[in-house]
Design a protein around this motif. Structure first.
Motif, PDB file in Angstrom:
ATOM      1  N   ALA A 175       5.700  39.470 -13.718  1.00 50.12           N
ATOM      2  CA  ALA A 175       6.764  39.387 -12.725  1.00 50.12           C
ATOM      3  C   ALA A 175       7.482  40.697 -12.470  1.00 50.12           C
ATOM      4  CB  ALA A 175       7.786  38.334 -13.159  1.00 50.12           C
ATOM      5  N   ASN A 176       7.093  41.779 -13.194  1.00 51.37           N
ATOM      6  CA  ASN A 176       7.721  43.070 -12.962  1.00 51.37           C
ATOM      7  C   ASN A 176       9.236  42.959 -13.079  1.00 51.37           C
ATOM      8  OD1 ASN A 176       7.961  45.758 -12.465  1.00 51.37           O
ATOM      9  ND2 ASN A 176       7.420  45.675 -10.300  1.00 51.37           N
ATOM     10  N   GLU A 177       9.691  42.586 -14.249  1.00 52.06           N
ATOM     11  CA  GLU A 177      11.093  42.472 -14.605  1.00 52.06           C
ATOM     12  C   GLU A 177      11.736  41.191 -14.115  1.00 52.06           C
ATOM     13  OE1 GLU A 177      13.226  45.954 -13.382  1.00 52.06           O
ATOM     14  OE2 GLU A 177      11.840  47.321 -14.367  1.00 52.06           O
ATOM     15  N   ALA A 178      10.992  40.274 -13.545  1.00 55.82           N
ATOM     16  CA  ALA A 178      11.586  38.992 -13.167  1.00 55.82           C
ATOM     17  C   ALA A 178      11.969  38.239 -14.430  1.00 55.82           C
ATOM     18  CB  ALA A 178      10.594  38.168 -12.350  1.00 55.82           C
ATOM     19  N   VAL A 179      12.984  37.405 -14.338  1.00 56.93           N
ATOM     20  CA  VAL A 179      13.432  36.627 -15.490  1.00 56.93           C
ATOM     21  C   VAL A 179      13.303  35.155 -15.168  1.00 56.93           C
ATOM     22  CG1 VAL A 179      15.025  38.407 -16.240  1.00 56.93           C
ATOM     23  CG2 VAL A 179      15.833  36.643 -14.668  1.00 56.93           C
ATOM     24  N   GLY A 180      13.360  34.334 -16.216  1.00 57.33           N
ATOM     25  CA  GLY A 180      13.343  32.900 -16.012  1.00 57.33           C
ATOM     26  C   GLY A 180      11.953  32.324 -16.123  1.00 57.33           C
ATOM     27  N   ASP A 181      11.819  31.103 -15.658  1.00 52.75           N
ATOM     28  CA  ASP A 181      10.561  30.379 -15.768  1.00 52.75           C
ATOM     29  C   ASP A 181       9.514  30.974 -14.833  1.00 52.75           C
ATOM     30  OD1 ASP A 181      12.403  27.294 -15.942  1.00 52.75           O
ATOM     31  OD2 ASP A 181      11.730  28.600 -17.565  1.00 52.75           O
ATOM     32  N   PRO A 182       8.236  30.747 -15.146  1.00 55.37           N
ATOM     33  CA  PRO A 182       7.196  31.202 -14.209  1.00 55.37           C
ATOM     34  C   PRO A 182       7.423  30.630 -12.815  1.00 55.37           C
ATOM     35  CG  PRO A 182       6.243  30.481 -16.278  1.00 55.37           C
ATOM     36  CD  PRO A 182       7.690  30.090 -16.315  1.00 55.37           C
ATOM     37  N   SER A 183       7.043  31.377 -11.812  1.00 52.40           N
ATOM     38  CA  SER A 183       7.250  30.951 -10.433  1.00 52.40           C
ATOM     39  C   SER A 183       6.093  30.072  -9.974  1.00 52.40           C
ATOM     40  CB  SER A 183       7.361  32.177  -9.528  1.00 52.40           C
ATOM     41  OG  SER A 183       7.525  31.804  -8.182  1.00 52.40           O
ATOM     42  N   ARG A 184       6.405  28.876  -9.536  1.00 54.33           N
ATOM     43  CA  ARG A 184       5.384  27.967  -9.025  1.00 54.33           C
ATOM     44  C   ARG A 184       5.190  28.245  -7.535  1.00 54.33           C
ATOM     45  NH1 ARG A 184       5.181  22.109 -10.293  1.00 54.33           N
ATOM     46  NH2 ARG A 184       3.039  22.644 -10.872  1.00 54.33           N
ATOM     47  N   GLN A 185       3.945  28.444  -7.149  1.00 55.03           N
ATOM     48  CA  GLN A 185       3.634  28.816  -5.787  1.00 55.03           C
ATOM     49  C   GLN A 185       2.497  27.965  -5.242  1.00 55.03           C
ATOM     50  OE1 GLN A 185       4.788  31.897  -3.751  1.00 55.03           O
ATOM     51  NE2 GLN A 185       6.503  31.126  -4.957  1.00 55.03           N
ATOM     52  N   VAL A 186       2.509  27.786  -3.930  1.00 56.57           N
ATOM     53  CA  VAL A 186       1.392  27.126  -3.272  1.00 56.57           C
ATOM     54  C   VAL A 186       0.272  28.151  -3.133  1.00 56.57           C
ATOM     55  CG1 VAL A 186       0.598  25.936  -1.206  1.00 56.57           C
ATOM     56  CG2 VAL A 186       2.942  25.585  -2.031  1.00 56.57           C
ATOM     57  N   ALA A 187      -0.916  27.790  -3.563  1.00 62.13           N
ATOM     58  CA  ALA A 187      -2.029  28.732  -3.615  1.00 62.13           C
ATOM     59  C   ALA A 187      -2.434  29.206  -2.225  1.00 62.13           C
ATOM     60  CB  ALA A 187      -3.229  28.075  -4.297  1.00 62.13           C
ATOM     61  N   SER A 188      -2.948  30.415  -2.180  1.00 59.57           N
ATOM     62  CA  SER A 188      -3.524  30.932  -0.939  1.00 59.57           C
ATOM     63  C   SER A 188      -4.720  30.086  -0.538  1.00 59.57           C
ATOM     64  CB  SER A 188      -3.972  32.386  -1.125  1.00 59.57           C
ATOM     65  OG  SER A 188      -4.705  32.828   0.007  1.00 59.57           O
ATOM     66  N   PRO A 189      -4.858  29.773   0.755  1.00 57.19           N
ATOM     67  CA  PRO A 189      -6.007  28.986   1.202  1.00 57.19           C
ATOM     68  C   PRO A 189      -7.249  29.831   1.470  1.00 57.19           C
ATOM     69  CG  PRO A 189      -4.569  29.394   3.057  1.00 57.19           C
ATOM     70  CD  PRO A 189      -3.906  30.020   1.859  1.00 57.19           C
ATOM     71  N   ILE A 190      -7.143  31.153   1.307  1.00 57.87           N
ATOM     72  CA  ILE A 190      -8.249  32.048   1.627  1.00 57.87           C
ATOM     73  C   ILE A 190      -9.049  32.336   0.367  1.00 57.87           C
ATOM     74  CG2 ILE A 190      -8.907  34.296   2.554  1.00 57.87           C
ATOM     75  CD1 ILE A 190      -6.202  34.309   4.028  1.00 57.87           C
ATOM     76  N   ALA A 191     -10.297  31.940   0.345  1.00 60.08           N
ATOM     77  CA  ALA A 191     -11.167  32.168  -0.803  1.00 60.08           C
ATOM     78  C   ALA A 191     -12.167  33.271  -0.478  1.00 60.08           C
ATOM     79  CB  ALA A 191     -11.909  30.883  -1.188  1.00 60.08           C
ATOM     80  N   LEU A 192     -12.094  34.377  -1.199  1.00 59.69           N
ATOM     81  CA  LEU A 192     -13.040  35.478  -1.065  1.00 59.69           C
ATOM     82  C   LEU A 192     -13.839  35.573  -2.364  1.00 59.69           C
ATOM     83  CD1 LEU A 192     -10.850  38.251   0.614  1.00 59.69           C
ATOM     84  CD2 LEU A 192     -12.414  36.642   1.712  1.00 59.69           C
ATOM     85  N   SER A 193     -15.164  35.650  -2.266  1.00 65.88           N
ATOM     86  CA  SER A 193     -16.000  35.599  -3.465  1.00 65.88           C
ATOM     87  C   SER A 193     -15.890  36.862  -4.306  1.00 65.88           C
ATOM     88  CB  SER A 193     -17.466  35.364  -3.072  1.00 65.88           C
ATOM     89  OG  SER A 193     -17.935  36.416  -2.238  1.00 65.88           O
ATOM     90  N   GLY A 194     -15.688  38.005  -3.661  1.00 64.98           N
ATOM     91  CA  GLY A 194     -15.659  39.255  -4.408  1.00 64.98           C
ATOM     92  C   GLY A 194     -14.272  39.770  -4.703  1.00 64.98           C
ATOM     93  N   THR A 195     -13.345  39.551  -3.776  1.00 66.95           N
ATOM     94  CA  THR A 195     -11.975  40.055  -3.934  1.00 66.95           C
ATOM     95  C   THR A 195     -10.997  38.915  -3.653  1.00 66.95           C
ATOM     96  OG1 THR A 195     -12.046  40.823  -1.630  1.00 66.95           O
ATOM     97  CG2 THR A 195     -12.522  42.449  -3.357  1.00 66.95           C
ATOM     98  N   PRO A 196     -10.894  37.968  -4.569  1.00 65.78           N
ATOM     99  CA  PRO A 196     -10.049  36.800  -4.326  1.00 65.78           C
ATOM    100  C   PRO A 196      -8.571  37.156  -4.289  1.00 65.78           C
ATOM    101  CG  PRO A 196     -10.779  36.841  -6.598  1.00 65.78           C
ATOM    102  CD  PRO A 196     -11.532  37.929  -5.897  1.00 65.78           C
ATOM    103  N   ALA A 197      -7.790  36.236  -3.768  1.00 63.97           N
ATOM    104  CA  ALA A 197      -6.338  36.395  -3.782  1.00 63.97           C
ATOM    105  C   ALA A 197      -5.866  36.554  -5.223  1.00 63.97           C
ATOM    106  CB  ALA A 197      -5.673  35.177  -3.139  1.00 63.97           C
ATOM    107  N   ARG A 198      -4.851  37.409  -5.402  1.00 63.21           N
ATOM    108  CA  ARG A 198      -4.300  37.639  -6.736  1.00 63.21           C
ATOM    109  C   ARG A 198      -2.792  37.419  -6.717  1.00 63.21           C
ATOM    110  NH1 ARG A 198      -8.009  39.887 -10.160  1.00 63.21           N
ATOM    111  NH2 ARG A 198      -9.973  40.473  -9.143  1.00 63.21           N
ATOM    112  N   TYR A 199      -2.319  36.787  -7.761  1.00 70.40           N
ATOM    113  CA  TYR A 199      -0.901  36.451  -7.854  1.00 70.40           C
ATOM    114  C   TYR A 199      -0.265  37.404  -8.861  1.00 70.40           C
ATOM    115  CZ  TYR A 199      -2.905  32.484  -5.504  1.00 70.40           C
ATOM    116  OH  TYR A 199      -3.606  31.700  -4.614  1.00 70.40           O
ATOM    117  N   ARG A 200       0.172  38.554  -8.356  1.00 72.79           N
ATOM    118  CA  ARG A 200       0.674  39.616  -9.216  1.00 72.79           C
ATOM    119  C   ARG A 200       2.138  39.426  -9.586  1.00 72.79           C
ATOM    120  NH1 ARG A 200      -1.645  41.766  -4.835  1.00 72.79           N
ATOM    121  NH2 ARG A 200       0.294  42.684  -4.065  1.00 72.79           N
ATOM    122  N   MET A 201       2.934  38.981  -8.601  1.00 72.42           N
ATOM    123  CA  MET A 201       4.383  38.891  -8.807  1.00 72.42           C
ATOM    124  C   MET A 201       4.933  37.666  -8.087  1.00 72.42           C
ATOM    125  SD  MET A 201       5.526  42.842  -8.076  1.00 72.42           S
ATOM    126  CE  MET A 201       4.588  42.921  -6.527  1.00 72.42           C
TER     127      MET A 201
END
Length: 406
Positions: A360-386
């Protein structure tokens, strides 16, 4: 419905935030707020772009305060829905110091996205022509409600565009009043158009070195998204009206009351209708002269609805969904949102992902729940960095780094 967990790889993307993204190395200076612009830039951020979100002091993006509901720190879930994988920088664009910092950020960026009222960025000295004169390769995306011409002064709110753009005129029961869609659908569609335009402009820049001005507006996006309804008017002069859940050109293609809740049935051809007739225990319907072809069924829609309503009322929606799907008939219950997520999970499709606090790059608290990206790429998939950033969370980090490189 309990917490859903997904494997690190697959349609939901990658949770560790490590590895190549399709848009790695691309930086976006994001001056947009609310929904259309932030949705566009989040899609690009999921695919690897470094999105720097420029926000006002004290207030930030308007949607930070659009609650309830909110998270445990008081940030609205609305804001959280479209701002992950971004870094937040607070700049006061009413001051010369803030404007200089904004120009420095743009100088380090490949793309600018803004959705101020037309003319605002020009008054700030951050307009397309001025910035591209300094950076010929800059891709500059402007999102407005009604364009930069005669409609420039009209505020671009989704509800307003749904009303004046015709969507509400075809939404709702025929005997009732016009109804808006249950989400800000026009903003979302416009965000999709913006992200597509940006990628097209980047492709052109990579080939020629030249940037360009990408302009999208809510009204134009809605008219395009009205597809068959808009074409009916453009080609045949037909002005469609409200039909509830029915379809103007296909029958049966609507919801029906089962014994417990509504079920949606979407019959698109004669073969599917014959299968439907067999499944509900009335195979002779397919031979009835009123229902032999789709055109016949549309002409006798009311009579067909009465017959199917009587048949479907004998059992529940889940029963009929199983029977009809087994027979090759598109059908399913009208789910609530929790049921919709559970259904996607059962099918192994992207649903909810948890972004670990360690990323989370200094974020505090519980993990952030997010709706997943609908775009599926076989080689470079979506990444949830922050997870979505706190207001100004990265101001010192980014301004200090950029000043070191200046």
């Amino acid at each position: 419905m309990g917490t859903q967990h997904h494997a690190p790889h697959g349609p939901a993307g990658v949770l560790d935030g490590v590895g190549p993204g399709a848009l790695d190395g691309l930086r976006i200076a994001d001056f947009s707020r609310v929904l259309a612009g932030p949705y566009a830039t989040m899609l690009l951020a999921d695919l690897g772009a470094d999105v720097v979100k420029i926000e006002r002091p004290d207030i930030g993006d308007d949607t930070r305060a659009w609650n309830p509901p909110a998270d445990h720190e008081g940030t609205s879930t609305y804001f959280l829905s479209v701002n992950r994988n971004k870094r937040s920088v607070v700049l006061d664009l009413t001051t010369e110091a803030g404007l200089e910092q904004a120009r420095a950020l743009v100088a380090e960026s490949d793309v600018v996205v803004e959705n101020f009222r037309p003319g605002t960025m020009e008054r700030l000295g951050l307009g397309h022509r001025e910035l591209r004169a300094r950076q010929p390769g800059l891709v500059y995306c402007s999102i407005s409600g009604f364009g930069s011409g005669a409609g420039a002064a009209i505020p671009g709110y989704d509800l307003l565009v749904q009303a004046v753009g015709g969507l509400m005129s075809v939404t709702g029961d025929a005997a009732g009043e016009p109804v808006k869609a249950g989400v800000a659908l026009v903003d979302v569609i416009t965000g999709l158009h913006a992200s597509l335009g940006i990628l097209a402009a980047l492709r052109h820049r990579d080939a020629t070195g030249e940037g360009q001005h990408v302009e999208v507006n809510l009204l134009g996006s809605l008219l395009s998204a009205m597809v068959n309804q808009a074409s009916a008017f453009a080609v045949a002069g037909v002005v469609p009206g409200r039909m509830g859940n029915a379809h103007p050109s296909i029958a049966p293609y609507e919801t029906f009351p089962a014994s417990d809740r509504p079920i949606a049935i979407a019959v698109g051809n004669d073969r599917q209708f014959a299968a439907l007739a067999e499944a509900v225990g009335d195979p002779d319907l397919a031979a009835d002269h009123r229902f032999r072809t789709n055109a016949d069924r549309v002409a006798h829609r009311a009579a067909l609805r009465d017959i199917l309503t009587e048949r479907l009322g004998a059992s529940g929606a889940d029963h009929w969904a199983a029977v009809l799907l087994a027979a090759g008939v598109p059908a399913g219950p009208v789910n609530t949102l929790d049921e919709a997520f559970a259904f996607a999970h059962e099918l192994g499709l992207p649903g909810i992902v948890d972004i670990p606090a360690a990323n989370a790059n200094e974020a505090v608290g519980d993990p952030s729940r997010q709706v997943a990206s609908p775009i599926a790429l076989s080689g470079t998939p979506a990444r949830y960095r922050m997870p979505p950033p706190r207001l100004g969370q990265h101001t010192a980090e980014i301004l200090h780094r950029d000043s070191d490189h200046g």
